[in-house]
Design a protein around this motif. Sequence first.
Motif, PDB file in Angstrom:
ATOM      1  N   GLU A 159      29.836  22.078  16.902  1.00  0.00           N
ATOM      2  CA  GLU A 159      28.729  21.748  16.006  1.00  0.00           C
ATOM      3  C   GLU A 159      29.277  21.114  14.731  1.00  0.00           C
ATOM      4  O   GLU A 159      29.784  21.782  13.843  1.00  0.00           O
ATOM      5  N   VAL A 160      29.207  19.792  14.654  1.00  0.00           N
ATOM      6  CA  VAL A 160      29.685  19.073  13.473  1.00  0.00           C
ATOM      7  C   VAL A 160      28.588  18.142  12.986  1.00  0.00           C
ATOM      8  O   VAL A 160      27.734  17.704  13.760  1.00  0.00           O
ATOM      9  N   VAL A 161      28.634  17.826  11.688  1.00  0.00           N
ATOM     10  CA  VAL A 161      27.684  16.892  11.087  1.00  0.00           C
ATOM     11  C   VAL A 161      28.238  15.486  11.248  1.00  0.00           C
ATOM     12  O   VAL A 161      29.361  15.202  10.818  1.00  0.00           O
ATOM     13  N   TYR A 162      27.482  14.609  11.843  1.00  0.00           N
ATOM     14  CA  TYR A 162      27.937  13.248  12.139  1.00  0.00           C
ATOM     15  C   TYR A 162      28.290  12.499  10.859  1.00  0.00           C
ATOM     16  O   TYR A 162      27.535  12.489   9.892  1.00  0.00           O
ATOM     17  N   ASN A 163      29.473  11.889  10.836  1.00  0.00           N
ATOM     18  CA  ASN A 163      29.980  11.092   9.722  1.00  0.00           C
ATOM     19  C   ASN A 163      30.221  11.909   8.456  1.00  0.00           C
ATOM     20  O   ASN A 163      30.228  11.367   7.348  1.00  0.00           O
ATOM     21  N   HIS A 164      30.412  13.203   8.610  1.00  0.00           N
ATOM     22  CA  HIS A 164      30.761  14.055   7.463  1.00  0.00           C
ATOM     23  C   HIS A 164      32.234  14.432   7.555  1.00  0.00           C
ATOM     24  O   HIS A 164      32.728  14.792   8.625  1.00  0.00           O
ATOM     25  N   ALA A 165      32.938  14.323   6.440  1.00  0.00           N
ATOM     26  CA  ALA A 165      34.358  14.703   6.401  1.00  0.00           C
ATOM     27  C   ALA A 165      34.498  16.017   5.642  1.00  0.00           C
ATOM     28  O   ALA A 165      34.095  17.067   6.134  1.00  0.00           O
ATOM     29  N   ASP A 166      35.038  15.990   4.428  1.00  0.00           N
ATOM     30  CA  ASP A 166      35.200  17.233   3.657  1.00  0.00           C
ATOM     31  C   ASP A 166      34.615  17.122   2.257  1.00  0.00           C
ATOM     32  O   ASP A 166      35.059  17.797   1.328  1.00  0.00           O
ATOM     33  N   TYR A 167      33.635  16.245   2.099  1.00  0.00           N
ATOM     34  CA  TYR A 167      32.910  16.111   0.839  1.00  0.00           C
ATOM     35  C   TYR A 167      31.643  16.942   0.980  1.00  0.00           C
ATOM     36  O   TYR A 167      30.688  16.535   1.643  1.00  0.00           O
ATOM     37  N   ARG A 168      31.635  18.132   0.373  1.00  0.00           N
ATOM     38  CA  ARG A 168      30.480  19.021   0.548  1.00  0.00           C
ATOM     39  C   ARG A 168      30.349  19.978  -0.631  1.00  0.00           C
ATOM     40  O   ARG A 168      31.332  20.325  -1.290  1.00  0.00           O
ATOM     41  N   LEU A 169      29.133  20.412  -0.847  1.00  0.00           N
ATOM     42  CA  LEU A 169      28.849  21.481  -1.807  1.00  0.00           C
ATOM     43  C   LEU A 169      28.685  22.772  -1.029  1.00  0.00           C
ATOM     44  O   LEU A 169      27.993  22.797  -0.005  1.00  0.00           O
ATOM     45  N   VAL A 170      29.328  23.831  -1.512  1.00  0.00           N
ATOM     46  CA  VAL A 170      29.238  25.140  -0.875  1.00  0.00           C
ATOM     47  C   VAL A 170      29.029  26.187  -1.965  1.00  0.00           C
ATOM     48  O   VAL A 170      29.737  26.188  -2.978  1.00  0.00           O
ATOM     49  N   SER A 171      28.083  27.078  -1.758  1.00  0.00           N
ATOM     50  CA  SER A 171      27.820  28.121  -2.748  1.00  0.00           C
ATOM     51  C   SER A 171      28.827  29.253  -2.612  1.00  0.00           C
ATOM     52  O   SER A 171      29.480  29.411  -1.573  1.00  0.00           O
ATOM     53  N   SER A 172      28.950  30.055  -3.654  1.00  0.00           N
ATOM     54  CA  SER A 172      29.876  31.192  -3.616  1.00  0.00           C
ATOM     55  C   SER A 172      29.446  32.214  -2.565  1.00  0.00           C
ATOM     56  O   SER A 172      30.277  32.895  -1.966  1.00  0.00           O
ATOM     57  N   GLN A 173      28.137  32.298  -2.301  1.00  0.00           N
ATOM     58  CA  GLN A 173      27.644  33.213  -1.258  1.00  0.00           C
ATOM     59  C   GLN A 173      28.194  32.811   0.109  1.00  0.00           C
ATOM     60  O   GLN A 173      28.629  33.662   0.891  1.00  0.00           O
ATOM     61  N   VAL A 174      28.191  31.520   0.389  1.00  0.00           N
ATOM     62  CA  VAL A 174      28.733  31.027   1.652  1.00  0.00           C
ATOM     63  C   VAL A 174      30.237  31.261   1.708  1.00  0.00           C
ATOM     64  O   VAL A 174      30.780  31.653   2.742  1.00  0.00           O
TER      65      VAL A 174
END
Length: 324
Positions: A159-174
Motif C-alpha cells: 500500500e503506497v501513495v502513487y508518486n509520493h516519496a518522503d515529503y510528508r507531514l506527520v503528527s506526533s500522535q502518528v
Amino acid sequence: MEKKPCLWIIIPCYNESEVLPITAPMFSDKIEQLVQAEKIAPDSRILFVNDGSKDDTWEIICRLSAENPRFQGICQSRNRGHQNAVLAGLMEAKERCDITISIDCDGQDDINAMDQMVEEYLNGCEIVYGVRSSRETDTWFKRTTAQGFYKVLNGMGAEVVYNHADYRLVSSQVLQAFADFHEVNLFLRGMFPLVGFKSTSVYYERHERIAGESHYPLKKMLALAFDGITSLSVRPIRMVTGMGVIVSILGFIGIIWAIVVALMGKSIAGWASIVCIVCFLGGIQLLSLGIIGEYIGKTYMETKRRPRYIISERTEELICDKKA
C-alpha cells in the motif's frame, strides 16, 4: 486563544555542502512565514540530520545552529542511508513538537506546499502526503521506471501513495504509534500507510536540483525499489510457489508423454530437448532460491535487532559545551 502546533522540519543531509547554504535560509523563511500567518508556534524548528557526510556538511550545520537557534542538527555515527536518516530525525523530534514535515534539502520539493500541508493538519488530518503532480523534469527513463515501480508495488500488494516519496507531514500522535514499528529494513513511504489515521495528499510541482549532484543513481533506486517490494509484500514468495506448481505440472505431463512414447517404441535419443529442459528448470530454481534467499536475509537482519541509527553528536550539546 487556540494553541498553535509546533512544527519541526526534518531534513536528511548527505554531502550537501553545495546546496545547504542556499536552501537553509529558504526553510527558515518558510518557518517564519507560517509563524507570521499564525499557523504554527514561534518555537518551531528545523532539524538537519547529517547522514555521515564526507564533506563539511556537519560543519555547516553547526555554524547555522550557532547563528540561528531555529536551526538544530544531529549527526549519525556513519552513513546509514536516506531512510534511516529520516527515521532518526522523526524519532528525535516526536517528543518535542506537534507535527513534523520531512523533506530533502536539495530544493526539488516545493516548500510552499507546506502551507497546505499544515492547513490540512489543522482540518483534522494526521498524515499529509506530498505528491508530485507531474514528472516533466525527469528523463524519459526515470519517469517510466518510477511509474512502473509504483504500479509493481501496488500489484504486489504493498500500500503506497502513487508518486509520493518522503515529503510528508506527520503528527506526533502518528509518530508515537510508528515508534512501535521495529523493522530494520525501512521503506517509509510504504510503512506510514500501515499506521492508519486520517490522511490526505497535497500535490505540487517538483523542480530541478538547485545545486550539487543527486545521491540516488540507478543502482540505489533499484535497491530501494527491491527493498520496498520485499519489505512490504510476501507476494514474490507466493509467485515462486505458483511457478513451482506450474513447472511441476508441466514436468508431470512431460513424464507421462515420455513414458507413452517409450511404450510405443518411438523414442529417439536427443540432447537438445534435455539441455533445454535442464536449463529451464535450472533457471527457475536459481531465481526461486534468490528470492527466497532475499527474504531469509531480511529475516536474519531483523532478528539481530541492531540499532537503525546511532547519533554521535547534537548541535544542542555543542552549544551547551560552549556556554559551560
